[in-house]
Design a protein around this motif. Structure first.
Motif, mmCIF file in Angstrom:
data_model
loop_
_atom_site.group_PDB
_atom_site.id
_atom_site.type_symbol
_atom_site.label_atom_id
_atom_site.label_comp_id
_atom_site.label_asym_id
_atom_site.label_seq_id
_atom_site.Cartn_x
_atom_site.Cartn_y
_atom_site.Cartn_z
ATOM 1 N N GLY A 181 27.401 13.538 -6.760
ATOM 2 C CA GLY A 181 27.390 14.644 -5.635
ATOM 3 C C GLY A 181 26.258 15.512 -5.879
ATOM 4 N N GLY A 182 26.083 16.417 -4.852
ATOM 5 C CA GLY A 182 25.068 17.475 -4.795
ATOM 6 C C GLY A 182 23.524 16.831 -4.964
ATOM 7 N N PHE A 183 22.688 17.898 -5.546
ATOM 8 C CA PHE A 183 21.283 17.366 -5.680
ATOM 9 C C PHE A 183 20.489 18.201 -6.903
ATOM 10 C CE2 PHE A 183 21.564 20.631 -2.867
ATOM 11 C CZ PHE A 183 20.154 21.490 -3.002
ATOM 12 N N GLY A 184 19.630 18.056 -7.244
ATOM 13 C CA GLY A 184 18.884 18.710 -8.403
ATOM 14 C C GLY A 184 19.641 18.622 -9.786
ATOM 15 N N LYS A 244 16.519 18.008 1.944
ATOM 16 C CA LYS A 244 17.719 17.626 2.901
ATOM 17 C C LYS A 244 18.724 18.275 2.447
ATOM 18 C CE LYS A 244 15.609 13.388 4.584
ATOM 19 N NZ LYS A 244 15.449 11.741 4.478
ATOM 20 N N GLY A 245 18.855 18.535 1.071
ATOM 21 C CA GLY A 245 20.064 19.041 0.511
ATOM 22 C C GLY A 245 20.432 20.526 1.100
ATOM 23 N N LYS A 246 19.239 21.222 0.877
ATOM 24 C CA LYS A 246 19.085 22.736 1.377
ATOM 25 C C LYS A 246 19.388 22.739 2.645
ATOM 26 C CE LYS A 246 15.974 24.056 -2.350
ATOM 27 N NZ LYS A 246 14.834 25.137 -2.625
ATOM 28 N N VAL A 247 18.834 21.874 3.721
ATOM 29 C CA VAL A 247 19.061 21.870 5.035
ATOM 30 C C VAL A 247 20.504 21.671 5.442
ATOM 31 C CG1 VAL A 247 18.616 20.746 7.146
ATOM 32 C CG2 VAL A 247 16.806 21.384 5.507
#
Length: 201
Positions: free
Chosen positions: A150-153, A10-13
């Protein structure tokens, strides 16, 4: 032409849709349903191409451009870990938090509170009769005290060069300018535009 993303992250999308606002951008899972793709390449570029080719072949259509991303973080002090294994660093089925905690533990094992690191993004583009790969990088350091949500990974533990905040603390618009994925996608944009024009002829 539809742009099909060979990811269900979802983060990349969200990041990719933000860069291609004028296009119809669809994750492959909305068309094909859930599907596991074995990423057995030795580089980010090889894995990105494996994903894009697989989805293109599964779709069996000539009116799509398939875009895939393989990205990760590399810490030279850890022998290049996690590298291409970034998404599954803590094992198959591991989540973002598990991977981040493993990287923090590995740094602490070496007695490091921080270390130079960089993100790599390889974007593969597959369309009828065409294959391309472009790269983007973001340099900085990793720290063992994650900050921000915030963000992901690995974002809460990565401080970009020239900043004192982690990607988890920086505003999305700032991160977008710095992002390895944004840099790679900016290189991908003219290729995608060219493929769209070619398809219209």
């Amino acid at each position: 032409m539809q742009i099909i993303l060979a990811t269900s992250n979802k983060g990349k999308v969200k990041e990719i849709r933000a860069l291609f606002e004028k296009d119809e951008v669809v994750p492959f899972s909305e068309i094909l349903g859930p599907m596991e793709i074995e990423e057995n390449g030795g580089t980010f570029a090889e894995n990105a191409l494996i994903k894009a080719r697989t989805i293109f072949e599964e779709l069996g259509r000539d009116d799509v451009i398939v875009v895939s991303d393989d990205s990760g973080i590399t810490v030279p002090a850890l022998g290049g870990e996690p590298g291409i294994f970034s998404a599954r660093y803590a094992g198959e089925g591991a989540g973002d938090r598990d991977n981040l905690e493993k990287l923090v533990a590995k740094l602490k094992e070496k007695g490091l509170a921080e270390a130079p690191a960089y993100y790599t993004a390889a974007i593969a583009i597959v369309a009828p009769g065409a294959e391309y790969v472009v790269h983007g990088w973001m340099h900085g350091k990793v720290i063992t005290t994650p900050r921000g949500d915030g963000g992901f990974g690995y974002d809460p533990m990565f401080v970009p060069e020239g900043f004192d905040k982690t990607l988890g603390e920086l505003k999305p618009e700032v991160k977008k300018e710095l992002s390895h994925r944004s840099k790679a996608l900016k290189l991908a944009q003219p290729i995608i535009e060219m493929l769209k024009k070619r398809a219209v002829r």
